[in-house]
Design an enzyme around this catalytic site. Structure first.
Site, mmCIF file in Angstrom:
data_model
loop_
_atom_site.group_PDB
_atom_site.id
_atom_site.type_symbol
_atom_site.label_atom_id
_atom_site.label_comp_id
_atom_site.label_asym_id
_atom_site.label_seq_id
_atom_site.Cartn_x
_atom_site.Cartn_y
_atom_site.Cartn_z
ATOM 1 N N HIS A 1 0.860 -1.195 0.000
ATOM 2 C CA HIS A 1 0.000 0.000 0.000
ATOM 3 C C HIS A 1 0.889 1.235 0.000
ATOM 4 C CE1 HIS A 1 -3.122 2.834 0.897
ATOM 5 N NE2 HIS A 1 -4.024 1.885 0.803
ATOM 6 N N ARG B 1 -2.462 1.005 -6.593
ATOM 7 C CA ARG B 1 -1.515 0.984 -5.481
ATOM 8 C C ARG B 1 -0.098 0.623 -5.881
ATOM 9 N NH1 ARG B 1 -5.771 -1.554 -1.133
ATOM 10 N NH2 ARG B 1 -6.961 0.376 -1.086
ATOM 11 N N SER C 1 -11.638 -5.911 -1.779
ATOM 12 C CA SER C 1 -11.418 -7.130 -0.998
ATOM 13 C C SER C 1 -12.467 -7.331 0.075
ATOM 14 C CB SER C 1 -10.027 -7.161 -0.400
ATOM 15 O OG SER C 1 -9.905 -6.176 0.573
HETATM 16 C C1 LIG Z 1 -5.591 -1.555 7.432
HETATM 17 C C2 LIG Z 1 -6.395 -2.234 6.360
HETATM 18 C C3 LIG Z 1 -7.379 -1.545 5.667
HETATM 19 C C4 LIG Z 1 -8.124 -2.156 4.672
HETATM 20 N N1 LIG Z 1 -9.076 -1.432 4.021
HETATM 21 C C5 LIG Z 1 -9.830 -2.037 3.070
HETATM 22 C C6 LIG Z 1 -10.852 -1.309 2.381
HETATM 23 O O1 LIG Z 1 -11.082 -0.129 2.632
HETATM 24 N N2 LIG Z 1 -11.572 -1.947 1.458
HETATM 25 C C7 LIG Z 1 -11.361 -3.262 1.165
HETATM 26 O O2 LIG Z 1 -12.077 -3.790 0.322
HETATM 27 N N3 LIG Z 1 -10.425 -3.980 1.807
HETATM 28 C C8 LIG Z 1 -9.646 -3.401 2.745
HETATM 29 N N4 LIG Z 1 -8.678 -4.131 3.394
HETATM 30 C C9 LIG Z 1 -8.573 -5.579 3.169
HETATM 31 C C10 LIG Z 1 -9.667 -6.350 3.913
HETATM 32 O O3 LIG Z 1 -9.864 -5.765 5.172
HETATM 33 C C11 LIG Z 1 -9.324 -7.801 4.157
HETATM 34 O O4 LIG Z 1 -8.832 -8.376 2.993
HETATM 35 C C12 LIG Z 1 -10.559 -8.578 4.590
HETATM 36 O O5 LIG Z 1 -11.151 -7.969 5.696
HETATM 37 C C13 LIG Z 1 -10.221 -10.007 4.914
HETATM 38 O O6 LIG Z 1 -11.333 -10.659 5.459
HETATM 39 P P1 LIG Z 1 -11.281 -12.186 5.807
HETATM 40 O O7 LIG Z 1 -12.624 -12.582 6.266
HETATM 41 O O8 LIG Z 1 -10.700 -12.941 4.679
HETATM 42 O O9 LIG Z 1 -10.213 -12.334 6.990
HETATM 43 P P2 LIG Z 1 -10.047 -11.657 8.436
HETATM 44 O O10 LIG Z 1 -11.001 -10.588 8.696
HETATM 45 O O11 LIG Z 1 -8.609 -11.406 8.578
HETATM 46 O O12 LIG Z 1 -10.457 -12.828 9.416
HETATM 47 C C14 LIG Z 1 -9.641 -13.933 9.660
HETATM 48 C C15 LIG Z 1 -10.262 -14.770 10.748
HETATM 49 O O13 LIG Z 1 -9.550 -15.988 10.851
HETATM 50 C C16 LIG Z 1 -9.268 -16.287 12.192
HETATM 51 N N5 LIG Z 1 -8.077 -17.136 12.180
HETATM 52 C C17 LIG Z 1 -6.894 -16.938 11.548
HETATM 53 N N6 LIG Z 1 -6.080 -17.977 11.725
HETATM 54 C C18 LIG Z 1 -6.749 -18.867 12.493
HETATM 55 C C19 LIG Z 1 -6.445 -20.151 13.016
HETATM 56 N N7 LIG Z 1 -5.281 -20.765 12.798
HETATM 57 N N8 LIG Z 1 -7.374 -20.771 13.774
HETATM 58 C C20 LIG Z 1 -8.575 -20.182 14.013
HETATM 59 N N9 LIG Z 1 -8.913 -18.980 13.516
HETATM 60 C C21 LIG Z 1 -8.015 -18.347 12.776
HETATM 61 C C22 LIG Z 1 -9.161 -14.963 12.873
HETATM 62 O O14 LIG Z 1 -9.437 -15.064 14.227
HETATM 63 C C23 LIG Z 1 -10.234 -14.153 12.134
HETATM 64 O O15 LIG Z 1 -11.483 -14.380 12.740
HETATM 65 C C24 LIG Z 1 -7.893 -3.513 4.368
HETATM 66 C C25 LIG Z 1 -6.908 -4.211 5.047
HETATM 67 C C26 LIG Z 1 -6.133 -3.576 6.012
HETATM 68 C C27 LIG Z 1 -5.002 -4.320 6.640
#
Ligand SMILES: Cc1cc2nc3c(=O)[nH]c(=O)nc-3n(C[C@H](O)[C@H](O)[C@H](O)COP(=O)(O)OP(=O)(O)OC[C@H]3O[C@@H](n4cnc5c(N)ncnc54)[C@H](O)[C@@H]3O)c2cc1C
Ligand code: SF4
Ligand code: SF4
Ligand code: FES
Lengths: 258, 589
Positions: free
Chosen positions: B236, B285, B391
């Site tokens: 980023h 980006r 995302s």
């Molecule tokens: C600072 C920041 C800002 C962002 N802003 C944006 C935005 O504005 N727009 C956009 O579209 N995207 C944005 N993104 C990207 C987006 O937030 C993420 O890609 C998205 O939220 C991922 O969601 P997810 O459900 O895949 O994983 P996550 O929300 O990361 O959830 C992962 C889950 O897995 C669990 N977990 C992990 N490993 C284990 C394990 N071994 N055992 C049990 N549980 C486990 C965790 O506890 C958690 O509940 C941003 C990312 C960041 C870092």
């Protein structure tokens, strides 16, 4: 500008939920721009206490490091707050360069180990007050209801509550003797009662608020609002919910099912 | 009748959405999550979520969203799944709106939209500057409702540490460990959905949450599922360096008018606006990150001689900023002390997002029957570079695909796991108990946290913005040395209760496996595409590399193969942000 040699920490520790608590001190080499979490991270890289003894690293919770996940709450110099946003330079400025920074686990929740606590109670309270919009399902059925920008402006801040527990810690009426669900859950009711679909079901939430442990247990001490890291205007929301529950009570009375 | 059971690992947007879809059909779900699901990393997302709602008079269309995503991803994403995602996007956002997400509003009470990078039309719905938090909370609330209704069991504070795979190679559940009591337990289920998010911790400091180690995805990889396109790591452009992490300054800061500059010859130099007149500060980006790197590292023009440039909002009215960007202003003020309404913020690029991930088919099932993956941990929707605000969409959307796909899969099963796999689960628990006991006794001289820091620094130096083959090859050698050193770590904590060091040591080992996949994937790919940039190979090479990288785990390191990319809708064309993007509507039906 502060520039001490060490950051001096005093941590209230406990090795498991039933063990007796004890205090332990640490001296971590000073760096500018640290926060309490980064100091604790230094300790686990080199877990030696102020007496120079090898000890177990301090256990605590943190995740986002941006004050948005709510995980890292602890008592810092006696004040409930997020440790990731507790900047050490500011603490030293505020309390004096030679001040010992004290860290303690919150006292209103069971301690797991050291600064790690169990806040399941808060999630259970969200269940109690039915803090959700009861939609028919998650499927796509077209546009949602309109919401006036004016409503959004005051409701949005409530939706930023991260269940961190600061307000629970500060509230004198949340304690082992009371069943008070606390200000965070009450404020959530206001949020869901404001949503056009949520409002259709507002009585099911108000019913919970008038029960034992509900809003009447609030003594209007206002401590909660002062500590909320998200600046949620808790006292205003508590007052608004008081009005809503009064209205609810009156409606129930008229309908005669009380 | 027993309907079977699904185990969802991870309660971010992807995991909760999948859970909702399954529990809504009255099939029980166990959610396993490191943290209470409400604290998942998804809360960090600030800027917004994309959908062609076209409520701004920009004549935005679903096709534009499709083309922007594919073009932005430098044509490496499989196009049919992307098409499915952008088509579903408006319906999804409206469903989230019904669930109570406090989206920002227009005067008419409709969802407001903002501009994001790599895009010409306003397409990004947002809730102030805390969109991810609001979306996650709405999912959390719906899942809590389903929990109260009896369809969901949550295991929060548990870490998945192994999978249960039977003799026929079918996934029958997983094994997890309790972070407080350290109990190791088997979870038998008919389908497992991995939704464990990104892996920024491999680079030490990143914009990610500290639980984003990629350990779970690495376990899946080590169980025989290919890991795809690991070399595509989004950097980023606007991160704020801290002692503990690099915090993100959202792209919405530029979308809402922020300008990037540094001094040149004593005068402000708006180098993005100069170099990319068509998109200006809103180039994608990878392009912005490289331009900032070039200005600081190559030209030595960073502010105060350091690796940093200005992101400036101070020319915009304070009340406009407060209303639209309050959340991120707060972060800058709280963590850096300065007020961005008055002085420009100092920023530098930071590791942010994993485009690559667990290889899945278009129904989000892996090559192991019964094992699914969704969210940032899969590889599906973003190709070589992800567009901002896509995302949150892919996380939610992939949950809506994986959930129903798991249900369908279970229906076709002869026997349910509950009847068949209990003893199998016990065997995996036994194996993991032995590993755990060994871990707790490790008493070498390496501190795992320091070892991690070293690995992060190495990866950030050599495998991030700009990549050279020599440095990549050296990095891989180093990583293998780290793996050796891991064998000599010291579990500095002697307490058998809530031992975070033991858990971290496990994660670190798994991170090292993925670090090699990233590094070697980058070494193999002799071209520049999206986020992957090699000055020695500055051009995209479709003939050789319009292919998905597939890394297969072996005891001697990853073995690589390549898979064709689905380009059945839009013909690949050059990606160039100095000029307006031309949509090739003829070639694409
Ligand atoms: C600072 C920041 C800002 C962002 N802003 C944006 C935005 O504005 N727009 C956009 O579209 N995207 C944005 N993104 C990207 C987006 O937030 C993420 O890609 C998205 O939220 C991922 O969601 P997810 O459900 O895949 O994983 P996550 O929300 O990361 O959830 C992962 C889950 O897995 C669990 N977990 C992990 N490993 C284990 C394990 N071994 N055992 C049990 N549980 C486990 C965790 O506890 C958690 O509940 C941003 C990312 C960041 C870092
Ligand atoms: S105002 Fe009510 S909820 Fe807040 S601290 Fe006082 S008693 Fe507790
Ligand atoms: S209301 Fe404020 S203090 Fe209380 S839990 Fe929510 S964010 Fe924390
Ligand atoms: S670590 Fe998330 S609030 Fe402090």
């Amino acid at each position: 500008m502060v520039n001490p040699q060490f950051i001096h920490l005093k941590v209230k520790r406990r090795s498991n939920p039933t063990a007796a608590p004890y205090w332990e001190e640490f001296k971590v080499p000073y760096q500018p721009n640290m926060n309490v979490v980064s100091v604790l991270m230094e300790i686990r890289k080199n877990p030696i206490n102020a007496k120079g003894e090898k000890v177990d690293p301090v256990v605590w919770e943190c995740n986002c490091l941006e004050e948005v996940c709510g995980a890292c709450t602890m008592l810092i110099n006696g004040v409930p707050r997020q440790s990731c946003s507790a900047l050490t330079d500011k603490l030293l400025e505020q309390y004096g360069e030679n001040n010992v920074i004290t860290l303690e686990p919150l006292t209103k929740f069971p301690v797991i180990r050291d600064l790690m606590i169990d806040r399941q109670l808060m999630f259970d309270n969200l269940k109690k007050v039915k803090a959700w919009v009861p939609v028919d399902g998650s499927w796509a059925i077209g546009r949602g209801p309109r919401l006036a920008d004016k409503v959004h402006q005051w409701a949005y801040p409530i939706s930023r509550c991260m269940t961190c527990g600061c307000c629970m810690e500060a509230c004198p009426n949340v304690n082992s003797k009371s069943k008070f669900i606390g200000p965070a859950a009450v404020a959530q009711v206001r949020l869901f009662n404001a949503h056009p679909i949520g409002a259709m079901h507002k009585d099911m939430r108000l019913e919970q608020l008038v029960k034992k442990g509900g809003i009447q247990e609030c003594g209007n001490a206002q401590n909660c609002k002062r500590v909320c890291p998200k600046n949620i205007n808790l006292t205003a929301h508590l007052a608004a919910m008081n009005r809503q529950t009064n209205g609810y009570g009156f409606r129930q009375f008229l309908m005669g099912d009380k | 009748m027993n309907k079977g059971k699904v185990i969802v690992i991870g309660g971010g947007l992807a995991g909760l959405m999948a859970t909702m879809k399954i529990a809504e059909k009255q099939v029980p779900v166990d959610i396993i999550s490191l943290v209470p699901v409400k604290r998942s990393h998804s809360v960090c997302a600030q800027g917004g979520i994309n959908a062609a709602l076209d409520t701004k008079g920009d004549n935005d269309t679903i096709y534009d969203h499709f083309d922007d995503t594919v073009y932005g991803g430098d044509f490496l994403a499989n196009q049919t799944p992307v098409k499915g995602m952008v088509e579903a996007a408006p319906g999804l956002i409206y469903a989230m709106d019904r669930m109570g997400v406090m989206f920002s509003r227009t005067a008419e009470g409709l969802l407001d939209l903002r501009l994001f990078g790599g895009v010409k039309n306003r397409r990004t719905a947002f809730a102030g500057a805390t969109t991810g938090q609001q979306l996650l909370y709405a999912c959390d609330e719906q899942v809590r409702r389903l929990e109260v209704a009896g369809y969901v069991n949550k295991y929060e504070g548990w870490e998945m540490i192994d999978l249960i795979i039977d003799d026929n190679g079918v996934c029958r559940g997983c094994v997890a460990q309790n972070l407080a009591t350290m109990e190791i337990k088997s979870f038998i289920g008919d389908a497992v959905i991995i939704a464990t998010g990104g892996a920024g911790m491999i680079f030490g400091k990143s914009t990610n949450s500290v639980i984003n180690t990629g350990s779970a995805a690495s376990i899946v990889y080590q169980n025989g599922v290919p890991f795809s396109n690991a070399e595509f790591i989004q950097i980023h452009p606007t991160g704020m360096l801290g002692t503990d992490k690099t915090r993100l300054m959202s792209e919405s800061a530029r979308g809402d008018g922020g300008r990037i500059w540094t001094y040149k010859d004593g005068k402000p130099w708006y180098f993005l606006e100069e170099k990319y007149p068509a998109y200006g500060n809103l180039v994608p980006r990878d392009i912005a990150a490289r331009a900032i790197y070039d200005v600081c590292v190559i030209q030595g023009l960073g502010i105060d001689g350091k690796n940093q440039v200005y992101l400036d909002l101070s020319h915009l009215p304070a009340d406009y900023l407060n209303k639209r960007l309050g959340g991120i202003m707060e972060i800058y003020e709280n963590f850096y002390g300065d007020d961005p309404r008055k002085v420009p913020m100092k920023i530098f690029p930071a590791v942010h997002y994993f485009m690559g991930g667990i290889h899945v088919d278009w129904n989000h099932m892996t090559n192991i029957p019964g094992l699914f993956a969704a969210g940032e941990c899969d590889y599906m929707y973003h190709g070589a570079n992800r567009l901002g605000a896509n995302s949150l969409l892919s996380a939610l959307y992939s949950g809506t695909v994986a959930g129903p796909a798991a249900l369908k899969y279970i229906k076709g099963l002869g026997k349910l796991a509950e009847e068949t796999s209990k003893s199998l689960g016990d065997a995996v628990v036994k194996k993991q108990l032995e590993i755990h006991n060994k871990l707790t006794k490790m008493s070498g001289k390496e501190n795992p946290y320091k070892l991690h820091e070293e690995m992060g620094e190495l990866m950030t130096k050599n495998v991030a913005i700009v990549r050279y083959n020599k440095a990549l090859a050296e990095t891989d050698v180093k990583l293998q040395e780290f793996q050796e050193r891991w064998n000599k770590i010291n579990i500095v904590d002697s307490n058998a209760y809530s031992n975070q060091t033991v858990m971290f040591a496990r994660q670190l080992k798994n991170m090292m496996e993925l670090a090699r996949v990233i590094t070697l994937g980058a070494l193999n790919r002799n071209e520049s595409r999206g986020s992957h940039y090699k000055p020695d190979f500055p051009k995209r090479d479709d003939e050789k590399f319009l292919k998905t990288t597939m890394a297969q785990w072996t005891p001697n390191g990853p073995k690589f193969s390549w898979e064709e990319v689905d380009i059945s809708h839009i013909k690949p064309r050059e990606r160039n942000y100095s000029v307006d993007k031309k949509v090739d509507k003829e070639a694409s039906k």
